[in-house]
Motif scaffolding. Sequence first.
Motif, mmCIF file in Angstrom:
data_model
loop_
_atom_site.group_PDB
_atom_site.id
_atom_site.type_symbol
_atom_site.label_atom_id
_atom_site.label_comp_id
_atom_site.label_asym_id
_atom_site.label_seq_id
_atom_site.Cartn_x
_atom_site.Cartn_y
_atom_site.Cartn_z
ATOM 1 N N ALA A 1 -54.856 5.661 3.097
ATOM 2 C CA ALA A 1 -54.728 4.517 3.002
ATOM 3 C C ALA A 1 -53.682 3.570 2.379
ATOM 4 O O ALA A 1 -53.026 2.637 2.754
ATOM 5 N N PHE A 2 -53.389 4.265 1.056
ATOM 6 C CA PHE A 2 -52.497 3.575 0.352
ATOM 7 C C PHE A 2 -51.058 3.791 0.942
ATOM 8 O O PHE A 2 -50.396 2.732 1.058
ATOM 9 N N ALA A 3 -50.825 5.125 1.563
ATOM 10 C CA ALA A 3 -49.466 5.344 2.395
ATOM 11 C C ALA A 3 -49.252 4.296 3.686
ATOM 12 O O ALA A 3 -48.080 3.552 3.508
ATOM 13 N N PHE A 4 -50.277 3.978 4.083
ATOM 14 C CA PHE A 4 -50.249 3.393 5.173
ATOM 15 C C PHE A 4 -49.942 1.836 4.909
ATOM 16 O O PHE A 4 -49.247 1.061 5.673
ATOM 17 N N ILE A 5 -50.718 1.425 3.908
ATOM 18 C CA ILE A 5 -50.365 -0.090 3.456
ATOM 19 C C ILE A 5 -49.055 -0.449 2.838
ATOM 20 O O ILE A 5 -48.451 -1.259 3.241
ATOM 21 N N VAL A 6 -48.726 0.618 2.092
ATOM 22 C CA VAL A 6 -47.411 0.564 1.316
ATOM 23 C C VAL A 6 -46.103 0.422 2.182
ATOM 24 O O VAL A 6 -45.226 -0.008 2.334
ATOM 25 N N ALA A 7 -46.355 1.374 3.473
ATOM 26 C CA ALA A 7 -45.374 1.505 4.482
ATOM 27 C C ALA A 7 -45.148 0.229 5.058
ATOM 28 O O ALA A 7 -43.974 0.169 5.712
ATOM 29 N N ARG A 8 -45.927 -0.679 5.031
ATOM 30 C CA ARG A 8 -45.786 -2.028 5.705
ATOM 31 C C ARG A 8 -45.475 -3.240 4.896
ATOM 32 O O ARG A 8 -45.264 -4.369 5.100
ATOM 33 N N GLU A 9 -45.425 -2.712 3.524
ATOM 34 C CA GLU A 9 -44.963 -3.671 2.577
ATOM 35 C C GLU A 9 -43.607 -4.485 2.976
ATOM 36 O O GLU A 9 -42.546 -3.875 3.295
ATOM 37 N N MET A 10 -43.867 -5.897 2.973
ATOM 38 C CA MET A 10 -42.538 -6.720 3.121
ATOM 39 C C MET A 10 -41.479 -6.312 1.985
ATOM 40 O O MET A 10 -41.920 -6.338 0.699
ATOM 41 N N PRO A 11 -40.043 -6.406 2.443
ATOM 42 C CA PRO A 11 -39.125 -6.240 1.382
ATOM 43 C C PRO A 11 -38.955 -7.479 0.445
ATOM 44 O O PRO A 11 -39.318 -8.529 0.933
ATOM 45 N N GLN A 12 -38.470 -7.162 -0.572
ATOM 46 C CA GLN A 12 -38.441 -8.187 -1.533
ATOM 47 C C GLN A 12 -36.941 -8.836 -1.352
ATOM 48 O O GLN A 12 -36.068 -8.466 -1.119
ATOM 49 N N LEU A 13 -37.100 -10.289 -1.303
ATOM 50 C CA LEU A 13 -35.666 -11.052 -0.972
ATOM 51 C C LEU A 13 -35.023 -11.058 -2.161
ATOM 52 O O LEU A 13 -35.443 -11.193 -3.456
ATOM 53 N N ALA A 14 -33.586 -10.898 -1.787
ATOM 54 C CA ALA A 14 -32.741 -10.926 -3.318
ATOM 55 C C ALA A 14 -32.505 -12.435 -3.426
ATOM 56 O O ALA A 14 -32.743 -13.336 -2.628
ATOM 57 N N PRO A 15 -31.913 -12.556 -4.725
ATOM 58 C CA PRO A 15 -31.745 -13.868 -5.004
ATOM 59 C C PRO A 15 -30.450 -14.633 -3.996
ATOM 60 O O PRO A 15 -29.949 -13.877 -3.495
ATOM 61 N N LEU A 16 -30.670 -15.688 -3.922
ATOM 62 C CA LEU A 16 -29.677 -16.485 -3.199
ATOM 63 C C LEU A 16 -28.249 -16.449 -3.542
ATOM 64 O O LEU A 16 -27.994 -16.239 -4.642
ATOM 65 N N GLY A 17 -27.587 -16.074 -2.516
ATOM 66 C CA GLY A 17 -25.990 -15.762 -3.014
ATOM 67 C C GLY A 17 -25.913 -14.196 -3.179
ATOM 68 O O GLY A 17 -24.481 -13.892 -3.236
ATOM 69 N N SER A 18 -26.569 -13.534 -3.165
ATOM 70 C CA SER A 18 -26.569 -12.065 -3.117
ATOM 71 C C SER A 18 -25.979 -11.526 -2.051
ATOM 72 O O SER A 18 -26.257 -11.944 -0.955
ATOM 73 N N SER A 19 -25.199 -10.333 -2.044
ATOM 74 C CA SER A 19 -24.651 -9.697 -1.025
ATOM 75 C C SER A 19 -25.664 -8.911 -0.114
ATOM 76 O O SER A 19 -25.485 -8.506 0.867
ATOM 77 N N ARG A 20 -26.775 -8.428 -0.734
ATOM 78 C CA ARG A 20 -27.830 -7.888 -0.096
ATOM 79 C C ARG A 20 -28.918 -8.646 0.133
ATOM 80 O O ARG A 20 -29.836 -9.022 -1.054
ATOM 81 N N PRO A 21 -29.354 -9.216 1.204
ATOM 82 C CA PRO A 21 -30.670 -10.283 1.494
ATOM 83 C C PRO A 21 -31.873 -9.449 1.230
ATOM 84 O O PRO A 21 -32.905 -10.051 0.824
ATOM 85 N N PHE A 22 -32.016 -8.077 1.165
ATOM 86 C CA PHE A 22 -33.345 -7.641 1.054
ATOM 87 C C PHE A 22 -33.294 -6.372 0.081
ATOM 88 O O PHE A 22 -32.461 -5.858 -0.092
ATOM 89 N N ASP A 23 -34.241 -6.199 -0.660
ATOM 90 C CA ASP A 23 -34.530 -5.071 -1.804
ATOM 91 C C ASP A 23 -35.846 -4.487 -1.639
ATOM 92 O O ASP A 23 -36.778 -5.224 -1.698
#
Length: 156
Positions: free
Chosen positions: A132-154
């Motif tokens: 269950a833990f693996a199933f839920i964590v696999a669906r975790e939305m990525p964290q948005l990087a700060p505005l102006g960052s070259s990488r939009p997701f982390d």
Amino acid sequence: RVLRLLCGCDAVIRHGYERAAYLPVLDEIRLPWPASFASAQAHCAALLRALVHWSGHASRLDRDFGRCTGEAAWVFEELVAELGSILLMGHCGLTGAGMQGHAASSCLDAWLRMLRSDPSAIFAAARDASAAFAFIVAREMPQLAPLGSSRPFDRG
């Protein structure tokens, strides 16, 4: 991080009920209003526990309780939810969060009876909680990087 898990799973969550519950027939999580919890962390802990129950639905992990039926299946599922929520709480950094109004206090005697009659049940419950833990964590939305960052997701 809890919100990223919840949003990634896209579970139906409704507030305004007397206690936390997952209803498999409706495939929805029901909770009291957030203000009724002792803290935001307690509300998140209840959400995570319900999300573990949600993961067992036939359309997701289709948790099978083997030879368990009736109350034994309920007791086993409560143990899976308890263990799974502990893993999720650790993942989210909620290690000090108390579980308000959850089933552990009412389930303890039933868990002990189950484990006395079948000591291997803890291993099966831990396996299902880990899945269950693996199933839920696999669906975790990525964290948005700060505005102006070259990488939009982390993913962190």
